[in-house]
Scaffold this active site. Structure first.
Site, PDB file in Angstrom:
ATOM      1  N   GLU A 155       0.687  -1.260  -0.166  1.00 10.32           N
ATOM      2  CA  GLU A 155      -0.023   0.037  -0.053  1.00 10.32           C
ATOM      3  C   GLU A 155       0.910   1.319  -0.158  1.00 10.32           C
ATOM      4  O   GLU A 155       1.961   1.110   0.406  1.00 10.32           O
ATOM      5  CB  GLU A 155      -0.850  -0.031   1.173  1.00 10.32           C
ATOM      6  CG  GLU A 155      -0.373  -0.102   2.507  1.00 10.32           C
ATOM      7  CD  GLU A 155      -1.317  -0.066   3.603  1.00 10.32           C
ATOM      8  OE1 GLU A 155      -1.712   1.089   3.870  1.00 10.32           O
ATOM      9  OE2 GLU A 155      -1.957  -1.102   3.988  1.00 10.32           O
ATOM     10  N   CYS A 206      43.970  46.043  49.214  1.00 10.12           N
ATOM     11  CA  CYS A 206      43.678  46.038  47.648  1.00 10.12           C
ATOM     12  C   CYS A 206      44.107  47.298  46.877  1.00 10.12           C
ATOM     13  O   CYS A 206      43.750  48.255  47.208  1.00 10.12           O
ATOM     14  CB  CYS A 206      42.185  45.797  47.551  1.00 10.12           C
ATOM     15  SG  CYS A 206      41.880  45.634  46.004  1.00 10.12           S
ATOM     16  N   CYS A 221      41.049  49.039  44.897  1.00  8.67           N
ATOM     17  CA  CYS A 221      39.863  49.742  45.546  1.00  8.67           C
ATOM     18  C   CYS A 221      40.264  50.155  47.014  1.00  8.67           C
ATOM     19  O   CYS A 221      39.581  50.750  47.407  1.00  8.67           O
ATOM     20  CB  CYS A 221      38.643  48.725  45.345  1.00  8.67           C
ATOM     21  SG  CYS A 221      38.727  47.517  46.751  1.00  8.67           S
ATOM     22  N   HIS A 225      37.060  38.591  47.093  1.00 11.80           N
ATOM     23  CA  HIS A 225      37.206  40.003  46.641  1.00 11.80           C
ATOM     24  C   HIS A 225      37.858  40.136  45.332  1.00 11.80           C
ATOM     25  O   HIS A 225      37.463  40.813  44.345  1.00 11.80           O
ATOM     26  CB  HIS A 225      38.030  40.896  47.708  1.00 11.80           C
ATOM     27  CG  HIS A 225      38.202  42.030  47.451  1.00 11.80           C
ATOM     28  ND1 HIS A 225      37.380  43.291  47.728  1.00 11.80           N
ATOM     29  CD2 HIS A 225      39.299  42.818  46.853  1.00 11.80           C
ATOM     30  CE1 HIS A 225      37.827  44.288  47.309  1.00 11.80           C
ATOM     31  NE2 HIS A 225      39.004  44.218  46.963  1.00 11.80           N
ATOM     32  N   HIS A 236      36.556  41.737  41.546  1.00 14.64           N
ATOM     33  CA  HIS A 236      37.266  42.592  40.479  1.00 14.64           C
ATOM     34  C   HIS A 236      37.254  42.072  39.464  1.00 14.64           C
ATOM     35  O   HIS A 236      37.016  42.682  38.192  1.00 14.64           O
ATOM     36  CB  HIS A 236      38.853  42.838  41.116  1.00 14.64           C
ATOM     37  CG  HIS A 236      38.537  44.034  42.052  1.00 14.64           C
ATOM     38  ND1 HIS A 236      38.060  45.217  41.794  1.00 14.64           N
ATOM     39  CD2 HIS A 236      39.135  43.909  43.379  1.00 14.64           C
ATOM     40  CE1 HIS A 236      38.216  45.890  43.027  1.00 14.64           C
ATOM     41  NE2 HIS A 236      38.976  45.262  43.902  1.00 14.64           N
TER      42      HIS A 236
END
Length: 861
Positions: A200, A579, A582, A597, A601
């Site tokens: 078929e 640091c 900063c 820390h 950064h």
DNA sequence: ATTTGAAGGACCC
DNA sequence: CACCAGGGTCCTTCATCG
């Protein structure tokens, strides 16, 4: 439960309640004394094992129906009205998809096998005949059908019904030949026709109709007569707006007839309204009964009427199907040609408990299956054993292998294990099925060297490369080759390494294995292998991750890791506590805080860098819209975790801690030589991107140029990467983690900690540099272990820090997977494993390496 | 939450 | 005498977790 009259006189006419497939009136069954047929079938069946099983199934079905009935009775009217709303909405949606513009034709050859046999042996003409054996009939010709003989009927019953019945054995090559003749005709009408089976097909004849200005009916006539003149076989056709309807139509005027359903909504609806549901492909005996007996649905129209019941009681997809049937909808497009998904072989024999016999049957089947696979050029990794017990109970047992295979040895080896676990059992059928084919082989594109092919050729030094079909005996990957542990040759492929590993495992198994034909004396069970080493061994087949191929371009394009990791103004502590960036003051003893820390950064820097380029991938946008509309109100909560050391918990799971095994870079290099140098795992090798990933030795060499001494240690699944200052010997960074299986993803690399010590600050390289190297070794290690994914947890500490961290990891190539907030029960596991709350992130290891390749390959120079 | 594998069934020819 | 296939596909359910 409205069995009506038939149930009342069960005792006097028991056969009436024995519902077999043969009871259903199909084409060619007109004028059959159905009662007689049913009685004979019953007489011949009752009491048999088969019959008992049918009865068992029958009661199961009855229960199912009852259950369904109860459930439907329990539905409140408000339930129903709610579901009715769903139905109404769905009807609108489905109706919107209705496409009446196409013309589909379904062709079905009449009694195909029988007709072919008659064609090749005309003396059979006019006589009742059946194709098949005494155990089972495939097809009966129309003369035989007059006696009630039909497909799927056992031969001995058929003979009872029709003593003169002629049996002809099946001959598929013959049918295939005629099928091909017919298909040539089909192709003239639709080159892309869909072959349903040998006998078929579905044809989209919209274009032909339009081009030739003919109606569907006219085309059908022409096609059928064309098929007849080409093959000498008759066929029936149905023409309708979609395939589902066309299929129904082709059955209406069978044999040698056709039926056309106009492409017009009201015609379709009228047609569907009285159509018994059983006529629909996909609705079989069970579904018919459930719908009819439990819900009173007899016709397709009822499906719409009782739509609310359907949506209340069935799965969404089932209900959708039912409803669309009720609306006369069906597929109208031509789908992609589908490739086969499994291959199998099964044999029935007289039931036996004899293990020796069963093992030998199994071996035969394994052999046959292997041969078939080789003929088809298939390799697969899931093996399913099927057993039919003496009581007709069907059992299946499956294993997924670590490698694709088609060798009978592999199949038999694993099948034997599966069978052994079932013994003792009396069995009447054994079957083996292989599925989960290797894509590489299946959509084999000769121009492209695929990994599988590479390995195949490598392992067995093939000669005819252009042969699309994979020659069996040589090409198939076998697990059984006795491989020696020789690392000396560069020819050794990565897969061979895995072979070695597998064989190690295998030999352990073999020690426990009892040869099939010997008395089963050794009963001791194989101990559950849960130790770390086993985890390393048990990784999956190694292949390019095609599912992520979309991402490849993007990840290749925005890969500027070089700039990312270039040292910019390094952070350091002025006078040991201040640091330099900063000015914040943190005493040296605040190790963790200092680490955070500096990370801060770091993240800030990244953010600045990133400000120009928007991240192109939004992980959440990839979410697929699922049917479930549960609002995931996931409170993104913080709840500081009790910073447990994750490793401690892991050790609980793997208590066999002894000592780490040291692996020098040299040893790593040696292992890496096992990887075929040219093997490109990138799914998109068309792009002129770096062809090879950074190998471990690339990374190590490159790191040494930076005065970094990297080492990786492993203990079972655990690993630790340490980075030392090559001069001072001081440790400046480390990464720890574990390689472990993760649900559904094979092995993953779990990155536990990446820590950089204060020593780092004294180096003239950036923090990121060290971090990158340590990370890269870990990632590469994961790669070498067969991991596809790396996972980590971006710890949640503070909003700011966390978001930067996430961004940082995302930039590197990780994607958010989920939030581990600690507020959900499910998070407990994650918290235990990860030792905190945060964002779980994943990365595709291959992509990571690809992305990083430039850094290491360049700096090699 | 998502995906996978395994087992069992329904269905088709 | 007793004797009920074999090749597929797709769907649903359940388990699972370090």
């Amino acid at each position: 439960m409205d069995n009506g009259e038939s149930s009342t006189n069960n005792s006097s006419r028991p056969w009436e309640s024995y519902n077999t497939v043969f009871t259903n009136a199909k084409a060619g069954m007109e004028g059959v004394d159905k009662e007689k047929v049913q009685r004979i079938v019953y007489e011949l069946s009752k009491g048999s094992k088969y019959f008992q099983n049918e009865e068992r199934k029958e009661t199961l079905m009855k229960q199912k129906i009852e259950h369904m009935h109860d459930r439907s009775a329990k539905l409140s009217s408000s339930d129903l009205s709610n579901y009715q709303k769903v139905v109404d909405r769905r009807i609108l949606e489905l109706e919107a998809t209705r496409d009446l513009s196409r013309i589909w034709l379904h062709v079905d050859m009449d009694a195909f096998y029988a007709a072919v046999e008659t064609l090749s042996n005309p003396s059979l003409g006019g006589k009742p005949m059946a194709v098949g054996g005494l155990s089972m009939i495939s097809t009966a010709n129309y003369e035989a059908r007059k006696f009630g003989v039909r497909a799927a009927m056992p031969g001995f019953i058929a003979r009872k019904l029709c003593p003169d019945l002629i049996f002809v054995p099946v001959d598929f090559t013959k049918y295939t030949h005629y099928s091909e003749l017919a298909r040539k005709v089909f192709r003239n009408y639709d080159p892309q026709f869909i072959a349903g089976s040998l006998d078929e097909a579905y044809l989209d004849i919209t274009e032909v109709c339009r081009e030739r200005g003919l109606s569907g009916g006219e085309i059908a006539e022409e096609l059928r007569s064309s098929v007849y003149s080409e093959t000498g076989l008759t066929c029936s056709a149905g023409v309708a707006a979609n395939r589902l309807l066309a299929k129904v139509c082709s059955d209406i005027n069978k044999p040698n007839g056709q039926f056309i359903l106009q492409n017009d909504r009201s015609t379709v609806m009228t047609f569907i309204s009285s159509l018994p549901i059983r006529k629909i492909g996909g609705i079989g005996k069970v579904t018919e009964h459930i719908l009819k007996d439990a819900l009173g649905i007899k016709t397709c129209e009822d499906m719409v009427q009782k739509g609310s019941l359907l949506y209340a009681l069935f799965s969404q997809s089932s209900a959708d199907f039912f409803l669309s049937v009720g609306l006369g909808l069906g597929e109208t497009d031509t789908p992609q040609a589908r490739s086969r998904k499994s291959i199998s072989c099964e044999r029935t024999f007289s039931a036996t408990e004899d293990e020796k016999l069963l093992y030998s049957k199994l071996a035969e089947i394994a052999e046959m299956l292997s041969d078939d696979m080789k003929k088809e050029g298939l390799i697969a990794r899931t093996l399913t054993l099927k057993l039919k017990t003496a009581t007709f109970e069907i059992r299946s047992r499956a294993v997924s292998l670590k490698r694709y295979t088609c060798s009978s040895e592999d199949i038999l080896k694993h099948a034997t294990k599966l069978l052994k676990a079932e013994l003792p059992v009396s069995v009447r059928l054994i079957g083996l099925r292989m599925s989960q084919f290797s894509d590489e082989i299946r959509h084999s594109d000769p121009s492209q060297e695929t990994i599988t092919k590479f390995i195949v050729q490598k392992d067995f030094s093939r000669q005819n490369l252009d042969d699309n079909k994979i020659d069996a005996s040589k090409n198939c990957l076998s697990n059984d080759e006795s491989m020696s542990l020789s690392f000396d040759t560069h020819e050794t492929s990565y897969d061979q390494l895995k072979d070695v590993l597998e064989n190690e495992e295998q030999s352990q198994l073999d020690a426990n294995k009892v040869p099939p034909n010997q008395e089963c004396t050794r009963k001791e069970e194989r101990p559950q292998v849960l130790e770390g080493d086993a985890l390393l061994i048990k990784h999956k087949e190694y292949k390019p991750d095609t599912s992520h191929s979309m991402n490849d371009n993007s990840s290749a394009q925005n890969s500027e890791p070089v700039t990312l990791f270039l040292p910019i103004e390094p952070l350091f502590w002025i006078d040991g506590y201040k640091c330099n960036l900063c000015g914040i003051e943190l005493p040296p003893s605040f190790v963790e805080e200092r680490q955070e820390h500096s990370d801060f950064h770091l993240a800030q820097r990244l953010q600045n860098e990133e400000s120009g380029s928007s991240s192109s991938t939004t992980p959440t946008s990839k979410r697929r819209i699922l049917g479930k509309e549960k609002a995931n109100s996931k409170p993104k909560k913080q709840k500081q975790s009790e910073k447990d050391d994750a490793t401690c918990h892991l050790v609980l799971y793997y208590p066999h801690t002894i000592s780490f095994q040291e692996r020098t870079p040299e040893e790593m290099k040696m292992a890496l030589n096992l990887i075929p140098p040219k093997l490109n795992l990138s799914p998109s090798n068309s792009l002129g991107e770096p062809k090879s990933l950074p190998s471990m030795s690339d990374i190590l060499t490159s790191s040494r140029a930076r005065n970094l001494d990297l080492k990786i240690q492993t203990l079972g699944p655990f690993f630790r990467v340490t980075g030392k200052n090559a001069d001072t010997g001081g440790e400046i960074g480390r990464a720890e983690g574990v390689v472990r299986p993760w649900f559904g993803q094979g092995l993953v690399l779990h990155l536990d900690t990446i820590r950089l010590t204060k020593e780092t600050m004294k180096m003239d390289k950036s923090v990121l540099g060290v971090g990158l190297y340590v990370g890269a070794v870990a990632i590469r290690h994961g790669y070498d272990c067969g991991c596809r994914t790396a996972q980590l947890l971006a710890i949640y500490d503070s909003d700011l820090y966390h978001s930067k961290l996430v961004r940082f990891y995302r930039r590197i190539g990780f994607e958010e997977v989920k939030e581990v907030s600690g507020s959900l029960i499910g998070d407990m596991a994650d918290m235990l494993v990860w030792g905190g709350v945060g964002t779980r992130m994943d990365a595709n290891i291959h992509h990571l390496l690809l992305k990083w390749s430039k850094v290491f390959l360049k700096s090699n120079v």
